[in-house]
Motif scaffolding. Structure first.
Motif, PDB file in Angstrom:
ATOM      1  N   VAL A 138      16.691 -43.233  53.608  1.00 33.47           N
ATOM      2  CA  VAL A 138      17.619 -42.258  54.198  1.00 33.47           C
ATOM      3  C   VAL A 138      17.469 -42.185  55.710  1.00 33.47           C
ATOM      4  CG1 VAL A 138      17.855 -40.869  52.108  1.00 33.47           C
ATOM      5  CG2 VAL A 138      15.982 -40.383  53.708  1.00 33.47           C
ATOM      6  N   THR A 139      16.571 -43.004  56.273  1.00 29.12           N
ATOM      7  CA  THR A 139      16.404 -43.048  57.726  1.00 29.12           C
ATOM      8  C   THR A 139      16.432 -44.504  58.176  1.00 29.12           C
ATOM      9  OG1 THR A 139      13.983 -43.225  57.711  1.00 29.12           O
ATOM     10  CG2 THR A 139      14.934 -40.994  57.630  1.00 29.12           C
ATOM     11  N   VAL A 140      16.651 -44.698  59.468  1.00 27.61           N
ATOM     12  CA  VAL A 140      16.648 -46.040  60.034  1.00 27.61           C
ATOM     13  C   VAL A 140      15.298 -46.704  59.816  1.00 27.61           C
ATOM     14  CG1 VAL A 140      16.696 -47.324  62.208  1.00 27.61           C
ATOM     15  CG2 VAL A 140      18.458 -45.604  61.729  1.00 27.61           C
ATOM     16  N   ALA A 141      14.218 -45.974  60.038  1.00 26.34           N
ATOM     17  CA  ALA A 141      12.873 -46.550  59.891  1.00 26.34           C
ATOM     18  C   ALA A 141      12.622 -47.004  58.461  1.00 26.34           C
ATOM     19  CB  ALA A 141      11.830 -45.520  60.321  1.00 26.34           C
ATOM     20  N   GLN A 142      13.033 -46.208  57.492  1.00 31.71           N
ATOM     21  CA  GLN A 142      12.831 -46.577  56.089  1.00 31.71           C
ATOM     22  C   GLN A 142      13.645 -47.815  55.727  1.00 31.71           C
ATOM     23  OE1 GLN A 142      13.920 -42.952  54.119  1.00 31.71           O
ATOM     24  NE2 GLN A 142      11.931 -41.975  54.471  1.00 31.71           N
ATOM     25  N   LEU A 143      14.885 -47.876  56.204  1.00 34.15           N
ATOM     26  CA  LEU A 143      15.717 -49.036  55.908  1.00 34.15           C
ATOM     27  C   LEU A 143      15.134 -50.296  56.535  1.00 34.15           C
ATOM     28  CD1 LEU A 143      18.262 -50.398  54.842  1.00 34.15           C
ATOM     29  CD2 LEU A 143      19.447 -49.654  56.923  1.00 34.15           C
ATOM     30  N   LEU A 144      14.715 -50.214  57.802  1.00 34.42           N
ATOM     31  CA  LEU A 144      14.161 -51.387  58.473  1.00 34.42           C
ATOM     32  C   LEU A 144      12.873 -51.861  57.806  1.00 34.42           C
ATOM     33  CD1 LEU A 144      14.798 -50.594  62.252  1.00 34.42           C
ATOM     34  CD2 LEU A 144      16.063 -52.149  60.746  1.00 34.42           C
ATOM     35  N   GLU A 145      12.102 -50.944  57.258  1.00 33.59           N
ATOM     36  CA  GLU A 145      10.890 -51.338  56.532  1.00 33.59           C
ATOM     37  C   GLU A 145      11.253 -52.214  55.332  1.00 33.59           C
ATOM     38  OE1 GLU A 145       7.030 -49.290  54.278  1.00 33.59           O
ATOM     39  OE2 GLU A 145       8.507 -48.043  55.320  1.00 33.59           O
ATOM     40  N   HIS A 146      12.295 -51.820  54.607  1.00 30.51           N
ATOM     41  CA  HIS A 146      12.770 -52.627  53.482  1.00 30.51           C
ATOM     42  C   HIS A 146      13.246 -53.997  53.952  1.00 30.51           C
ATOM     43  CE1 HIS A 146      12.842 -50.077  49.811  1.00 30.51           C
ATOM     44  NE2 HIS A 146      12.859 -49.073  50.667  1.00 30.51           N
TER      45      HIS A 146
END
Length: 269
Positions: free
Chosen positions: A172-180
């Protein structure tokens, strides 16, 4: 939704989400269209065979004409002829649902599938739907082929998927998406667990020829009690191999060729 075309498309999309049908008043109110205008548009759509009334003065429903157009388009595009044998082979090897999604502009749409699960829990969503880019394994498989900036731009256009609507682990955040995405690039395919649907896990690889933009994604999905992370990692080389084989055969399909043009660019100011 302004304009005759916009209102007409809005009616078709709204009816597609309500297969049981809707009365004129509900359609008009839901779409903020004057009832007289909604009645005229529905009459035109009925005249051309796209909607019908269940009974006199009754609810409006879509006919199968749009479905027929879509199936005819896919048949003539060559996608099913090219992909289905490969999807069936991967479904048999994995014992789970295998799906092909094709990139069209800045959307990713599921167009073909094969079910490998013969008993027990089965995961089998409808075809023809757009994959949420931020929280689906297929979306991540496409985004991993782009730069972080391009990926985030596409997600910004579509929006993040909420955990209430999808899964408890949906980014739900940019950081979480980029981690994936960074993890997917490192392993060569995406891997998700309860990001798209509760209790479900999935993995996906991009379909692309070397040095070319992705033209689609190939995914395996199933209940996470069977499709564990260990099992997905073991299936990774097979998934990538079939995706590469599909990419090599994709030149025979006009739809795949069109997908190779890449994401739609936003209009200039």
């Amino acid at each position: 939704m302004n304009g005759i075309l916009g209102r007409t498309l809005g009616i078709l999309e709204h009816l597609a989400a309500h297969p049981q049908g809707l009365p004129l008043a509900s359609l008009a109110d839901d779409l903020d269209i004057p009832r007289s205008a909604a009645h005229r548009l529905l009459a035109e759509l009925a005249q051309h065979g796209y909607v019908r009334q269940l009974r006199a003065q009754g609810d409006y429903v879509l006919t199968t004409k749009l479905v027929s157009l879509g199936l005819s388009f896919l048949s003539r595009s060559g996608v099913v002829d090219i992909a289905q044998p490969l999807l069936e082979r991967l479904a048999e090897a994995s014992g789970e649902l295998v799906r092909l999604a094709v990139i069209d502009g800045d959307t990713l749409t599921f167009v073909a599938k094969a079910q490998g699960a013969r008993s027990g829990l089965r995961y089998d969503p409808d075809m023809g739907t757009e994959a949420p880019l931020s929280c689906s394994a297929s979306g991540h498989a496409w985004l991993m082929t782009l730069s972080d900036e391009q990926a985030l731009e596409l997600v910004a256009r579509q929006g993040f998927g909420s955990r209430e609507q999808f899964g408890v682990n949906a980014p739900v955040t940019v950081a979480q998406l980029l981690e994936h995405l960074h993890a997917a690039r490192a392993r060569g395919f995406s891997l998700t667990r309860e990001t798209f649907a509760p209790g479900m896990a999935a993995m996906s690889a991009p379909v692309r020829r070397p040095g070319q933009p992705a033209i689609g994604t190939l995914s395996i999905a199933g209940p996470h009690v069977r499709l564990t992370e260990e099992r997905m990692l073991a299936l990774g080389p097979t998934l990538i191999a079939v995706a590469d084989e599909l990419a090599a055969a994709s030149g025979a399909s006009p739809l795949f060729s069109r997908a190779a043009a890449g994401p739609r660019q936003p209009p200039s100011a």
